[in-house]
Design a protein around this motif. Structure first.
Motif, PDB file in Angstrom:
ATOM      1  N   MET A 158      -0.605   4.936  -1.350  1.00  0.00           N
ATOM      2  CA  MET A 158      -1.981   4.956  -0.880  1.00  0.00           C
ATOM      3  C   MET A 158      -2.087   4.809   0.637  1.00  0.00           C
ATOM      4  SD  MET A 158      -4.403   5.433  -3.133  1.00  0.00           S
ATOM      5  CE  MET A 158      -3.473   6.680  -4.004  1.00  0.00           C
ATOM      6  N   GLU A 159      -0.992   5.082   1.347  1.00  0.00           N
ATOM      7  CA  GLU A 159      -1.051   4.957   2.802  1.00  0.00           C
ATOM      8  C   GLU A 159      -2.073   5.926   3.389  1.00  0.00           C
ATOM      9  OE1 GLU A 159       1.856   4.566   6.702  1.00  0.00           O
ATOM     10  OE2 GLU A 159       2.675   5.399   4.849  1.00  0.00           O
ATOM     11  N   TRP A 160      -2.207   7.109   2.781  1.00  0.00           N
ATOM     12  CA  TRP A 160      -3.168   8.089   3.294  1.00  0.00           C
ATOM     13  C   TRP A 160      -4.590   7.530   3.252  1.00  0.00           C
ATOM     14  CZ3 TRP A 160      -7.212   9.924   0.381  1.00  0.00           C
ATOM     15  CH2 TRP A 160      -7.151   9.655  -0.999  1.00  0.00           C
ATOM     16  N   LEU A 161      -4.921   6.784   2.180  1.00  0.00           N
ATOM     17  CA  LEU A 161      -6.257   6.216   2.060  1.00  0.00           C
ATOM     18  C   LEU A 161      -6.457   5.109   3.088  1.00  0.00           C
ATOM     19  CD1 LEU A 161      -8.950   6.116   0.617  1.00  0.00           C
ATOM     20  CD2 LEU A 161      -7.916   4.582  -1.077  1.00  0.00           C
ATOM     21  N   TRP A 162      -5.435   4.301   3.281  1.00  0.00           N
ATOM     22  CA  TRP A 162      -5.484   3.248   4.305  1.00  0.00           C
ATOM     23  C   TRP A 162      -5.784   3.861   5.671  1.00  0.00           C
ATOM     24  CZ3 TRP A 162      -4.608  -2.119   4.850  1.00  0.00           C
ATOM     25  CH2 TRP A 162      -4.305  -2.546   6.153  1.00  0.00           C
ATOM     26  N   VAL A 207       0.838  -1.195   0.000  1.00  0.00           N
ATOM     27  CA  VAL A 207       0.000   0.000   0.000  1.00  0.00           C
ATOM     28  C   VAL A 207       0.877   1.250   0.000  1.00  0.00           C
ATOM     29  CG1 VAL A 207      -1.729   1.313   1.294  1.00  0.00           C
ATOM     30  CG2 VAL A 207      -1.907  -1.180   1.137  1.00  0.00           C
ATOM     31  N   ARG A 208       1.933   1.227   0.800  1.00  0.00           N
ATOM     32  CA  ARG A 208       2.858   2.367   0.832  1.00  0.00           C
ATOM     33  C   ARG A 208       3.567   2.513  -0.508  1.00  0.00           C
ATOM     34  NH1 ARG A 208       4.274  -0.134   5.777  1.00  0.00           N
ATOM     35  NH2 ARG A 208       6.439  -0.455   5.142  1.00  0.00           N
ATOM     36  N   TYR A 220      -7.735  15.247   5.771  1.00  0.00           N
ATOM     37  CA  TYR A 220      -7.265  15.109   4.400  1.00  0.00           C
ATOM     38  C   TYR A 220      -8.008  16.036   3.448  1.00  0.00           C
ATOM     39  CZ  TYR A 220      -4.561  11.048   5.911  1.00  0.00           C
ATOM     40  OH  TYR A 220      -3.659  10.237   6.540  1.00  0.00           O
TER      41      TYR A 220
END
Length: 261
Positions: A213-217, A208-209, A230
């Protein structure tokens, strides 16, 4: 790389991992203190709203890019920097501390989290010397009497580097305050890094990182707290992208990157 806000600028003066290790090693070898901050979009939002936070950032010796949007905008401006999240910087900096026979302290979060993080570091990196774990009380003032009490505890423990996990803006305010009071200590603001080590929070998987897309996680894991945050970050992107383009074209004030102060 410079990021723009009304009446202020934030400069990333440590462009990559090699420069970070070089800067920290030089300071540890010389016995000099430092404060390290990790700029991201959330910090840029807070900087627009908080004059004390702006002053604290201006007092930081070293600033790195924490967040892919910061890295992407730097590239757009023609001033590329590497991604250096605070949580990822902990282990490399602990290894540097060991190499220079330095001790570390952990400040922030809860007693249980700090104890678990201490166990993790000492298990994962043999030779680690965590000489203090300090969980400030509720209502902690990062530049008042309660901050002085923490600094006194760090001095009594003979700590050389303090990893500060208080969240923004408290950690940067405390680091700036402590930097003035303790000239030979290093202060590193790391956000949730210790929570990941202790298991108090689960970090996004590596894949994911890898796709940024870590922010979405994180948003999906704590929607009530993080989705509004966000949204504010996305709202400032047009202005920051415009500034990056101005830097690239030369219409913004020129800046020559330097490594540290």
């Amino acid at each position: 790389m410079r990021f723009w806000g009304e009446a202020f600028d934030v400069t990333i003066n440590v462009p990559d991992w090699a420069a970070l290790e070089r800067q920290i090693s030089m300071r540890l070898q010389a016995g000099d203190g430092f404060s390290l901050a990790t700029i991201n979009l959330d910090h840029l939002v807070k900087l627009r709203q908080d004059a004390r936070f702006r002053a604290a950032y201006a007092a930081q010796d070293l600033v790195v890019a924490d967040g892919n949007p910061i890295v992407w905008m730097s590239k757009l401006a023609g001033r590329s920097v590497s991604l250096i999240p605070g949580s990822d910087a902990i282990l490399p900096l602990v290894r540097l501390a060991i190499g220079h026979d330095k001790t570390i302290a952990l400040v922030g979060s809860t007693d249980d989290t700090l104890a678990a993080a201490k166990d993790y570091l000492e298990r994962e990196i043999p030779g680690t010397r965590v000489v203090a774990t300090i969980a400030p009380p509720m209502g902690f003032d990062p530049s008042g009497q309660s901050a002085d009490a923490v600094l006194d505890a760090l001095a009594a423990a003979n700590a050389d580097i303090a990893f500060i996990a208080l969240g923004a803006p408290k950690q940067e305010l405390f680091a700036a305050y402590g930097r003035q009071k303790m000239q030979n200590m290093g202060f590193v603001s790391i956000g949730a890094g210790l929570d990941f080590f202790s298991g108090a929070q689960v970090r996004a998987p590596a894949w994911v990182r890898a796709i940024a897309m870590e922010w979405l996680w994180r948003a999906l894991s704590q929607p009530a707290r993080l989705i509004p945050r966000y949204a504010k970050c996305f709202a400032i992107l047009p202005v920051e992208l415009m500034h990056a383009l101005k830097l690239r074209s030369g219409s913004a004030t020129s800046y020559s990157a330097s490594e540290g102060k």
